[in-house]
Design an enzyme around this catalytic site. Structure first.
Site, PDB file in Angstrom:
ATOM      1  N   ASN A   1      16.427  41.698  63.656  1.00  0.00           N
ATOM      2  CA  ASN A   1      15.867  42.816  62.898  1.00  0.00           C
ATOM      3  C   ASN A   1      14.991  43.635  63.838  1.00  0.00           C
ATOM      4  OD1 ASN A   1      14.039  44.425  61.320  1.00  0.00           O
ATOM      5  ND2 ASN A   1      14.602  43.223  59.519  1.00  0.00           N
TER       6      ASN A   1
ATOM      7  N   GLU B   1       6.508  34.001  70.407  1.00  0.00           N
ATOM      8  CA  GLU B   1       5.452  33.674  71.351  1.00  0.00           C
ATOM      9  C   GLU B   1       5.518  34.425  72.676  1.00  0.00           C
ATOM     10  OE1 GLU B   1       4.424  29.130  70.621  1.00  0.00           O
ATOM     11  OE2 GLU B   1       6.534  29.539  70.355  1.00  0.00           O
TER      12      GLU B   1
END
Lengths: 750, 162
Positions: free
Chosen positions: A644, A717
């Protein structure tokens, strides 16, 4: 693919912008009671007296629970690599079942009352006396007591290629530097909160969690219940960043308070309570030494670290992980060390290890470039490895230099004067810095079911977690593409142990883990539906082979021959067809977990997989006050396929924002006399605010990793890695000063 | 206990609360309006921002009894194009600070329209302050977002004022 890759709005957007999304302290229950904690004020010792008399007499108080009257709980299980759920215990302390104090802030009493204010008031009225024991609480003073960290199945604590010390001594050019990074805390805006109630011998919890199965398994052990008697519900999590991965005292004690009072109990930790009972990121002391030829090629790379763990628990960070992968040094030595402290267990926080390890490594590489008179990107290009430097394994996918190239072009890197302190705008000194971002890709077993109903809708049931990553939206996109149905037809049920156990929302692994199982389940479903259609009398697909049929527009077709899923199921008289991965039976679940884990380990033997990127920043440093402002940022990332475009960019940006805090403002201060956190509030612990953050330009190469499901590599991360290095390097470029201690506060620049 | 009335999101609510109960706890625990969030209970994070007679306040530092007979709007009562803009520009991730960000933005736009300057306003005398991205960031800095959705929030507000 119709949906994967598109910038689709979050499915929970309306709920979150209208106040309708319910977090764990927001479930109404009749007869709800409120709990508040009392925290120990010493680092180590024993409780000699607790006076709860005044508290108990306070009108509205239902119970005051201390070690003197708490029901017995089972101790936390010992961590065992073969049962990941044993990792769930954040500390080994059996709260309120002991008179011993192991850290300053440990809960020593819980008050339960009719109202929140009464609970809080009564908590203040409890007097505790202690016999104090000697305690090690000053991290800097304990450095000499550090011992080598043990390697685990998931993380190696040391590594060696050749003789790096000898090569360093012989190198024509060498740097040997020491860095420190401060303890920092997650500070999700939602404080840890639990609403718990008992229905006979069943325990039901609303709990913001990154791993609902772990919470369930852990509480089942502590309260001596069969797993199936515990249900954990967690559809919305108000930020986590690693801080809601394990089970902290507040969760256990809310369940205990509900048991003692026989009432539904809610406990939202105070912000101070979060600091005192939920661990943060360890501080670190690091050594990075690089030996190089005059052309910049590295002959030696040494990266060692000292981090803390609490004596009752704590996550061992992989601080030197980046130095195993980033540079093609001829000799490499990495070694992580730990020192046990009488402090609250530290825990995982966004990119544990890589976030702070990349700071020290990338600052040293920058320093080397300046010393050699090379452009820092050119120095990296000269040391870019073809295979993993430490062990020669193949990279599954690595476009790190492509990230630097695109970033340099977009950021105007080449145009800057390399001389430090040479750019100025009035009283602002201007500097530009660059650093590599790097985070390993992980994948864990995930169970789920996919059900196609005769109205053409698809229901995915999986216990995944939504802390803001947009997980459910991404899963819907992938499923809609896999089954060729409109996204609107797909619903994802998540965040509940009543659903199949999925995986942890950690290590940037959730989307890849779920995607693997989801694609497998969708393929199974497709086969099942086709078989059904082929066998059903009157079906236009009767007698066809699967190869002759395409899934499209919510059905199966061969040219114009075929029909919708709705018609296939109706014709066959079926209300639904379901496919499962790992969730059929307990045995099936174990078999799938073993299969998935052995594939993961086999993969690790064969490949080094990671997300990487190039962080570019521009800083302004006030020449009078030393105040550093970030004025521009560009991150270019290689994160495999992006599911996305909108939520992926947000996650990468969010990582960068957290990295800016790590670099410039965030620091949890521990009193070296008594181990008490002195700035346990959001007024005195400074997370970045709107005014600190410029437009952050985020790009990604969108090139699928061939070894990961759908080519997806984690993105949660990698964004935070390299950030502090890029900032420190830009600060040097602006001022000529190398600050090797985080955070880079004003005092260090004056 | 104090018996008070308050208009909340347009309807009159009767509250029987101790004088020490914060407006935030009155909304969340007494009226069940949990859209308003508690992040720090110390006025440092802005998650509990609501509108009192159209002005933005942090409800954790307000006592409910101080707001007797006042008009309180919480996120449940906000109908603003900003909400759609927040979704379109991904001005949140976890959603926990979002109610406060939106209420704060609504209040901030009212302050700006009334000519209130901020710490980054150059000419304090002017009534025509341009609401630049820098002005928006400064005026929204009381609302923390730990997910780091600041770019999206500013973009959503910029769209809202166009």
């Amino acid at each position: 693919m119709r949906y994967v890759g598109q910038p689709i709005d979050r499915l929970d957007g309306v709920a979150k912008t209208t106040g309708a999304a319910r977090f764990s302290a927001e479930y109404p229950y009749p007869n709800l009671a409120y709990a508040a904690l009392v925290h120990a004020t010493i680092a180590r010792g024993r409780i000699t007296r607790i006076d709860t008399g005044t508290a108990r007499k306070t009108p509205g108080v239902l119970a005051v629970i201390t070690h003197g009257n708490a029901p017995e709980m089972k101790p936390a299980p010992k961590p065992n690599q073969f049962d990941m759920s044993t990792l769930a215990a954040a500390t080994s302390v059996n709260y309120l079942n002991t008179d011993e104090v192991y850290w300053n802030g440990q809960p020593v009493a819980v008050v339960v009352a009719e109202t929140l204010d009464v609970a809080r008031e009564a908590a203040y009225l409890i007097e505790v006396e202690y016999a104090e024991y000697p305690a090690a609480v000053d991290f800097a003073a304990e450095e000499g007591n550090a011992r080598p960290q043990k390697s685990t199945m998931l993380s190696e604590a040391d590594g060696r290629k050749g003789d790096a010390e000898a090569a360093l001594a012989d190198a024509p050019f060498a740097l040997d530097l020491r860095y420190t990074t401060a303890q920092v805390n997650h500070n999700a805006i939602e404080p840890h909160s639990t609403t718990a109630y008992w229905d006979g011998d069943h325990l039901i919890l609303h709990e913001g969690s990154q791993n609902v199965a772990w919470v369930r398994d852990h509480l089942a052990i502590r309260f001596d219940l069969p797993k199936q008697n515990v249900r954990v519900i967690s559809p919305f999590v108000g930020g986590a960043f690693g801080g809601k991965s394990f089970v902290w005292p507040g969760t256990v004690l809310t369940a205990l308070a509900a048991k003692v009072t026989g009432r539904p109990v809610r406990m939202m930790l105070t912000r101070e309570g979060v600091f005192r009972t939920v661990g943060g990121r360890t501080p670190s002391i690091q050594r990075v030494a690089i030996g190089a030829q005059l052309d910049g090629s590295m002959t030696a790379l040494i990266h060692t670290s000292v981090c803390q763990v609490g004596r009752t628990g704590g996550w061992s960070e992989q601080v030197t992980s980046v130095s195993r992968h980033l540079y093609d040094a001829a000799n490499i030595q990495v070694q992580q060390n730990l020192v046990g402290m009488d402090l609250l267990a530290n825990t995982i926080m966004r990119a544990p290890g890589e976030s702070i390890g990349s700071f020290a490594l990338e600052a040293t590489v920058d320093e080397l470039a300046y010393e050699l008179g090379l452009d820092p990107i050119e120095l990296r290009a000269r040391n870019e490895p073809a295979r993993n430097p430490l062990d020669g394994k193949a990279f599954s996918h690595r476009l790190l230099m492509e990230c630097f190239e695109e970033g340099a072009k977009e950021f105007g890197w080449a145009g800057r004067p390399q001389e430090p302190g040479s750019m100025r705008d009035g009283r602002w000194l201007i500097g530009m810095g660059v650093a590599a971002a790097y985070h390993p890709a992980w994948r864990f077993p995930a169970n789920l079911t996919v059900r196609l109903s005769d109205d053409g809708t698809v229901l995915i049931r999986c216990g995944l977690h939504e802390m803001g990553m947009g997980s459910a939206t991404a899963v819907s996109q992938i499923a809609a593409d896999a089954l060729c149905v409109p996204m609107a037809a797909v619903t994802v049920a998540y965040g509940d142990t009543a659903l199949p156990d999925t995986t942890t929302a950690g290590a940037s692994s959730q989307t890849a883990s779920v995607t693997a199982s989801l694609l497998a389940a969708c393929a199974k479903l497709d086969r099942a539906v086709f078989t059904l259609a082929r066998k059903t009398p009157g079906s236009p697909l009767r007698g066809l082979r699967r190869a002759d049929v395409t899934a499209r527009d919510g059905g199966l077709y061969n040219g114009s021959r075929g029909e919708s899923y709705h018609d296939i199921l109706r014709r066959a008289g079926r209300a639904s067809v379901e496919a499962r991965v790992g969730a059929d039976t307990r045995l099936g679940e174990i078999a799938d977990q073993v299969r998935s884990m052995s594939k993961f380990l086999l993969d690790r033997r064969r490949w080094v997989k990671a997300a990487c990127g190039a962080q570019f920043c521009e800083v302004l440093v006030d020449s009078d006050t030393g105040e550093t402002r970030i004025s521009r940022w560009l991150g270019v990332f290689d994160v495999g396929r992006v599911v996305n475009a909108k939520t992926a960019a947000s996650q990468l940006r969010g990582g960068i924002v957290m990295g800016i805090g790590l670099a410039l403002t965030e620091e949890t201060l521990v009193d070296p006399r008594n181990g008490r956190i002195v700035n346990a509030s959001l007024s005195e612990y400074h997370v970045p605010v709107h005014a600190d953050i410029p437009v952050i330009d985020v790009r990604y190469l969108d090139d699928p990793d061939p070894t990961m499901p759908l080519g997806v590599v984690g993105i949660g991360e990698v964004g935070v890695t390299g950030v502090a290095g890029a900032v420190a390097n830009a600060v040097f470029h602006a001022t000529g000063k190398r600050i090797r201690d985080l955070p880079i506060t004003l005092d260090k620049l004056l | 206990m104090a018996d008070i009335r308050m208009r909340v999101n347009g309807s009159i609510e009767k509250l029987d609360v101790e004088p020490r109960v914060s407006l935030l706890d009155a909304l969340r625990e007494h009226l069940g309006l949990t859209g308003t969030k508690k992040g720090c209970d110390q006025g440092a994070c802005g998650a509990c921002t609501v509108l009192a007679d159209g002005e933005r306040i942090v409800s954790c530092l307000a006592l409910a009894v101080q707001y007797a007979d006042r008009d309180i709007t919480t996120i449940e009562g906000v109908t603003s194009p900003l909400q759609r803009s927040f979704v379109r520009h991904d001005g949140f991730q976890c959603g926990y600070c979002t109610s406060g960000q939106i209420c704060s933005a609504v209040g901030m736009l009212t302050e700006h329209a009334a000519g209130a300057p901020s710490a980054v306003t150059g000419d304090l005398a002017t009534m025509e302050i341009e609401l630049t991205a820098e002005e928006i960031r400064e005026r929204m800095s009381g609302n923390l977002c730990r997910c780091g959705a600041y770019n999206g929030i500013v973009a959503a507000i910029e769209e809202g004022i166009r």
